[in-house]
Design a protein around this motif. Structure first.
Motif, mmCIF file in Angstrom:
data_model
loop_
_atom_site.group_PDB
_atom_site.id
_atom_site.type_symbol
_atom_site.label_atom_id
_atom_site.label_comp_id
_atom_site.label_asym_id
_atom_site.label_seq_id
_atom_site.Cartn_x
_atom_site.Cartn_y
_atom_site.Cartn_z
ATOM 1 N N PHE A 97 0.828 -1.026 -0.144
ATOM 2 C CA PHE A 97 -0.095 -0.213 0.063
ATOM 3 C C PHE A 97 0.833 1.193 -0.071
ATOM 4 O O PHE A 97 2.039 1.044 0.712
ATOM 5 C CB PHE A 97 -0.979 0.127 1.178
ATOM 6 C CG PHE A 97 -1.593 1.259 1.362
ATOM 7 C CD1 PHE A 97 -3.188 1.240 0.671
ATOM 8 C CD2 PHE A 97 -1.406 2.421 2.106
ATOM 9 C CE1 PHE A 97 -3.751 2.492 0.721
ATOM 10 C CE2 PHE A 97 -1.916 3.450 2.097
ATOM 11 C CZ PHE A 97 -3.201 3.764 1.549
ATOM 12 N N CYS A 98 0.515 2.368 -0.760
ATOM 13 C CA CYS A 98 1.280 3.527 -0.821
ATOM 14 C C CYS A 98 0.211 4.561 -0.998
ATOM 15 O O CYS A 98 -0.743 4.528 -1.721
ATOM 16 C CB CYS A 98 2.330 3.354 -2.041
ATOM 17 S SG CYS A 98 3.405 4.825 -1.984
ATOM 18 N N PRO A 121 -7.069 -9.129 1.127
ATOM 19 C CA PRO A 121 -7.000 -8.908 -0.256
ATOM 20 C C PRO A 121 -6.578 -7.644 -0.876
ATOM 21 O O PRO A 121 -6.908 -6.532 -0.029
ATOM 22 C CB PRO A 121 -8.328 -9.406 -0.805
ATOM 23 C CG PRO A 121 -8.965 -9.897 0.630
ATOM 24 C CD PRO A 121 -8.348 -9.255 1.849
ATOM 25 N N ALA A 122 -5.864 -7.862 -2.030
ATOM 26 C CA ALA A 122 -5.340 -6.404 -2.599
ATOM 27 C C ALA A 122 -6.717 -5.254 -2.715
ATOM 28 O O ALA A 122 -6.485 -4.220 -2.667
ATOM 29 C CB ALA A 122 -4.772 -6.468 -3.694
ATOM 30 N N GLY A 123 -7.668 -6.008 -3.299
ATOM 31 C CA GLY A 123 -8.735 -4.992 -3.707
ATOM 32 C C GLY A 123 -9.359 -4.273 -2.276
ATOM 33 O O GLY A 123 -9.971 -3.115 -2.363
ATOM 34 N N ARG A 124 -9.358 -4.904 -1.212
ATOM 35 C CA ARG A 124 -9.651 -4.376 0.281
ATOM 36 C C ARG A 124 -8.716 -3.297 0.908
ATOM 37 O O ARG A 124 -9.020 -2.444 1.605
ATOM 38 C CB ARG A 124 -10.103 -5.436 1.146
ATOM 39 C CG ARG A 124 -10.916 -5.157 2.316
ATOM 40 C CD ARG A 124 -10.920 -5.894 3.533
ATOM 41 N NE ARG A 124 -11.691 -7.332 2.838
ATOM 42 C CZ ARG A 124 -11.595 -8.420 3.254
ATOM 43 N NH1 ARG A 124 -10.396 -8.827 4.340
ATOM 44 N NH2 ARG A 124 -12.025 -9.724 2.746
ATOM 45 N N ALA A 125 -7.377 -3.541 0.454
ATOM 46 C CA ALA A 125 -6.452 -2.772 1.029
ATOM 47 C C ALA A 125 -6.437 -1.488 0.445
ATOM 48 O O ALA A 125 -5.805 -0.686 1.353
ATOM 49 C CB ALA A 125 -4.924 -3.545 0.759
ATOM 50 N N VAL A 126 -7.200 -0.856 -0.420
ATOM 51 C CA VAL A 126 -7.161 0.337 -0.922
ATOM 52 C C VAL A 126 -7.909 1.153 0.231
ATOM 53 O O VAL A 126 -7.939 2.260 0.319
ATOM 54 C CB VAL A 126 -8.026 0.595 -2.186
ATOM 55 C CG1 VAL A 126 -7.071 -0.088 -3.331
ATOM 56 C CG2 VAL A 126 -9.370 -0.093 -2.060
ATOM 57 N N LEU A 127 -8.731 0.461 1.352
ATOM 58 C CA LEU A 127 -9.269 1.096 2.419
ATOM 59 C C LEU A 127 -8.295 1.729 3.497
ATOM 60 O O LEU A 127 -8.745 2.283 4.355
ATOM 61 C CB LEU A 127 -10.309 0.254 2.955
ATOM 62 C CG LEU A 127 -11.517 -0.126 2.130
ATOM 63 C CD1 LEU A 127 -12.455 -1.278 2.636
ATOM 64 C CD2 LEU A 127 -12.329 0.943 1.671
ATOM 65 N N ALA A 128 -7.044 1.141 3.359
ATOM 66 C CA ALA A 128 -6.036 1.536 4.427
ATOM 67 C C ALA A 128 -5.942 2.872 4.803
ATOM 68 O O ALA A 128 -5.887 3.087 6.093
ATOM 69 C CB ALA A 128 -4.762 0.939 4.005
ATOM 70 N N GLY A 129 -6.175 3.845 3.817
ATOM 71 C CA GLY A 129 -5.578 5.265 4.517
ATOM 72 C C GLY A 129 -7.058 5.530 5.099
ATOM 73 O O GLY A 129 -6.990 6.521 6.129
ATOM 74 N N THR A 130 -8.025 5.079 4.780
ATOM 75 C CA THR A 130 -9.533 5.574 5.253
ATOM 76 C C THR A 130 -9.397 4.978 6.835
ATOM 77 O O THR A 130 -9.879 5.610 7.813
ATOM 78 C CB THR A 130 -10.673 5.299 5.032
ATOM 79 O OG1 THR A 130 -10.496 5.841 3.331
ATOM 80 C CG2 THR A 130 -11.861 5.935 5.294
ATOM 81 N N LEU A 281 -3.781 -1.620 8.224
ATOM 82 C CA LEU A 281 -3.684 -2.901 7.466
ATOM 83 C C LEU A 281 -4.212 -4.009 8.007
ATOM 84 O O LEU A 281 -5.088 -4.885 7.399
ATOM 85 C CB LEU A 281 -2.474 -2.800 6.568
ATOM 86 C CG LEU A 281 -2.316 -1.926 5.514
ATOM 87 C CD1 LEU A 281 -0.718 -1.740 5.144
ATOM 88 C CD2 LEU A 281 -3.143 -2.241 4.103
ATOM 89 N N ASP A 282 -3.591 -4.184 9.203
ATOM 90 C CA ASP A 282 -3.817 -5.398 10.021
ATOM 91 C C ASP A 282 -5.512 -5.709 10.340
ATOM 92 O O ASP A 282 -6.065 -6.679 10.082
ATOM 93 C CB ASP A 282 -3.132 -5.480 11.334
ATOM 94 C CG ASP A 282 -1.855 -5.980 11.137
ATOM 95 O OD1 ASP A 282 -1.311 -6.536 10.198
ATOM 96 O OD2 ASP A 282 -1.056 -5.548 11.963
ATOM 97 N N LEU A 283 -6.227 -4.469 10.474
ATOM 98 C CA LEU A 283 -7.605 -4.307 10.809
ATOM 99 C C LEU A 283 -8.389 -4.763 9.625
ATOM 100 O O LEU A 283 -9.414 -5.134 9.714
ATOM 101 C CB LEU A 283 -7.927 -3.149 11.327
ATOM 102 C CG LEU A 283 -7.159 -2.643 12.861
ATOM 103 C CD1 LEU A 283 -7.674 -1.136 12.869
ATOM 104 C CD2 LEU A 283 -8.058 -3.535 13.585
ATOM 105 N N LEU A 284 -7.830 -4.548 8.453
ATOM 106 C CA LEU A 284 -8.658 -4.951 7.237
ATOM 107 C C LEU A 284 -8.535 -6.363 6.858
ATOM 108 O O LEU A 284 -9.223 -6.881 5.915
ATOM 109 C CB LEU A 284 -7.897 -4.034 5.933
ATOM 110 C CG LEU A 284 -8.186 -2.520 5.828
ATOM 111 C CD1 LEU A 284 -7.095 -1.916 4.969
ATOM 112 C CD2 LEU A 284 -9.607 -2.559 5.297
ATOM 113 N N ALA A 285 -8.020 -7.194 7.813
ATOM 114 C CA ALA A 285 -8.442 -8.779 7.536
ATOM 115 C C ALA A 285 -9.834 -8.898 7.782
ATOM 116 O O ALA A 285 -10.249 -10.208 7.238
ATOM 117 C CB ALA A 285 -7.632 -9.556 8.649
#
Length: 328
Positions: A97-98, A121-130, A281-285
Motif C-alpha cells: 500500500f502507498c 486481499p489487494a482489493g480491500r487494502a485500498v481502504l487502508a488510508g481511510t 492494514l492488519d484491521l482490514l483482515a
C-alpha cells in the motif's frame, strides 16, 4: 529503462485527464510499483476535484506524492495498492500500500510502501488510508467499555469508524445517516442504524463525519451532559454555523477536532505514522469492511467517473479503480 506510465490529473476544477508520464530509473533504496487498485475518497478527493480547497489550506492539504498545485493542474490521490516489480529483494513481488495518486506504475522510496498482510486481499487494502483515519480518530476519542456512541455521517470515514467501534466490548454503536440505504452497510458492519430524527440520545460520544451543518448540530443534541463530539468532517472552503447556545453551554459539552495529518497526541509518544498505517492494514483482515467498497471502474474510465462521484450522481463510499494488466 523503466519507461513510461499513465496518470490521472485534475486538469482544471471539474475536468480530469489521463496523461503519459516518464518514470525515473529506481535507485537502490527505491521501488518500482505496478498498480493493481486505487481508491477514490468521495470526501476529500471530490472536494479537490471541484476546486474547493481553500487557498489557506493549499500547503496543509498536499498529498504525499502530489504533483502540481491547487486548484489545478494537479495529480492528487492517496489510496494505492500495487505489486513491487523492482527494488530491495525483500519487497520484490510483495503487494504493498502507498499514499500515491491514480497511476499505472510509479517509483517511490522503499520506505514509503507498506506490505499488505497475506490475510488482506489487494482489493480491500485500498481502504487502508481511510481505516488509518478511523484509528487516529478513535485514539483521539478514547471510547470506553460500555459507552453509548453514534457515528453521524455514513460516508467512507464514518463507516470505517463505526466498523472499528463494533469491536469494542459492551459498546452500543449507531450509524446515523439521512440516506436509508446506509442501513444495509450498517448491518454488514454489525452496528445499528437510524435516521437523524430517530437517533438515540443521551450519548457519551458522537463521532461526526457528515460534513454538514445539520449533522454537526444534531451530533451536539444527541449528547448527555459532559459528552463529547469528535469532529472528523472537512468542509473545504465552506462556512459552518455551530449552535453554541441551547444545550451546548448548559450541558458543558465538548467539541473536538480530529485530523489524520498528525498522530493523535494520545499515541504520539509511542506510535509512528508507519505503526498507525500497519495497524490499519492488519484491521482490514475483517471481510465485513468489504461493504465500504461500493463500486468499481477501469482506470481508463476515471475521467468520466470522477465528475459523477463528485456530484453524487454515482453514489459511493469508496469507489475502486482497477488496473488489470495496466493495458486499459
Amino acid at each position: 529503462m523503466t519507461g513510461t506510465a499513465r496518470a490521472f490529473w485534475l486538469d482544471s476544477p471539474g475536468r480530469g485527464v489521463i496523461r503519459e508520464v516518464r518514470l525515473p530509473e529506481p535507485t537502490a533504496d527505491e521501488v518500482l510499483v505496478r498498480t493493481l487498485f486505487s481508491g477514490v475518497s468521495r470526501g476529500t478527493e471530490t472536494l479537490v476535484f471541484r476546486g474547493r480547497v481553500p487557498e489557506s489550506q493549499y500547503a496543509a492539504m498536499r498529498a504525499p506524492f502530489q504533483e502540481g498545485d491547487f486548484p489545478g493542474p494537479v495529480k492528487y490521490g492517496y489510496l494505492n495498492v500495487g505489486v513491487v516489480e523492482e527494488g530491495p529483494r525483500d519487497l520484490v513481488g510483495r503487494t504493498v500500500f502507498c499514499l500515491y495518486p491514480h497511476q499505472t506504475r510509479y517509483v517511490v522510496p522503499a520506505a514509503s510502501v507498506t506490505p499488505v498482510p497475506p490475510a488482506v486481499p489487494a482489493g480491500r487494502a485500498v481502504l487502508a488510508g481511510t481505516v488509518e483515519t478511523a484509528v487516529n480518530a478513535l485514539w483521539d476519542a478514547a471510547p470506553l467499555v460500555g459507552d453509548r456512541i453514534a457515528v453521524v455521517g455514513g460516508g467512507m470515514v464514518g463507516c470505517s469508524v463505526a466498523a472499528l467501534l463494533a469491536r469494542f466490548p459492551g459498546v452500543r454503536v449507531q450509524l446515523v445517516d439521512a440516506d436509508p440505504d446506509r442501513a444495509k452497510v450498517a448491518e454488514a458492519l454489525g452496528v445499528g442504524f437510524a435516521s437523524p430524527a430517530d437517533a438515540l440520545d443521551g450519548l457519551d460520544l458522537v463521532v461526526h463525519a457528515s460534513a454538514t451543518e445539520a449533522g454537526l448540530a444534531r451530533s451536539l443534541e444527541l449528547l448527555r451532559p459532559e459528552g463529547t463530539v469528535v469532529e472528523l468532517s472537512w468542509y473545504g472552503d465552506g462556512r459552518v454555523a455551530v449552535p453554541l447556545g441551547e444545550v451546548f453551554h448548559s450541558r458543558r459539552l465538548t467539541l473536538r477536532g480530529s485530523q489524520v495529518g498528525t498522530v493523535s497526541p494520545a499515541r504520539a509518544g509511542t506510535r509512528t505514522y508507519a505503526d498507525r498505517l500497519a495497524l490499519a492494514l492488519d484491521l482490514l483482515a475483517d471481510p465485513a469492511l468489504d461493504a465500504l467498497v461500493t463500486g468499481e471502474s477501469a482506470f481508463a474510465e476515471l475521467p468520466d467517473v470522477m465528475p459523477g462521484l463528485a456530484s453524487g450522481e454515482i453514489p459511493a463510499l469508496c469507489h475502486r479503480i482497477r488496473y488489470a494488466g495496466n493495458d486499459d
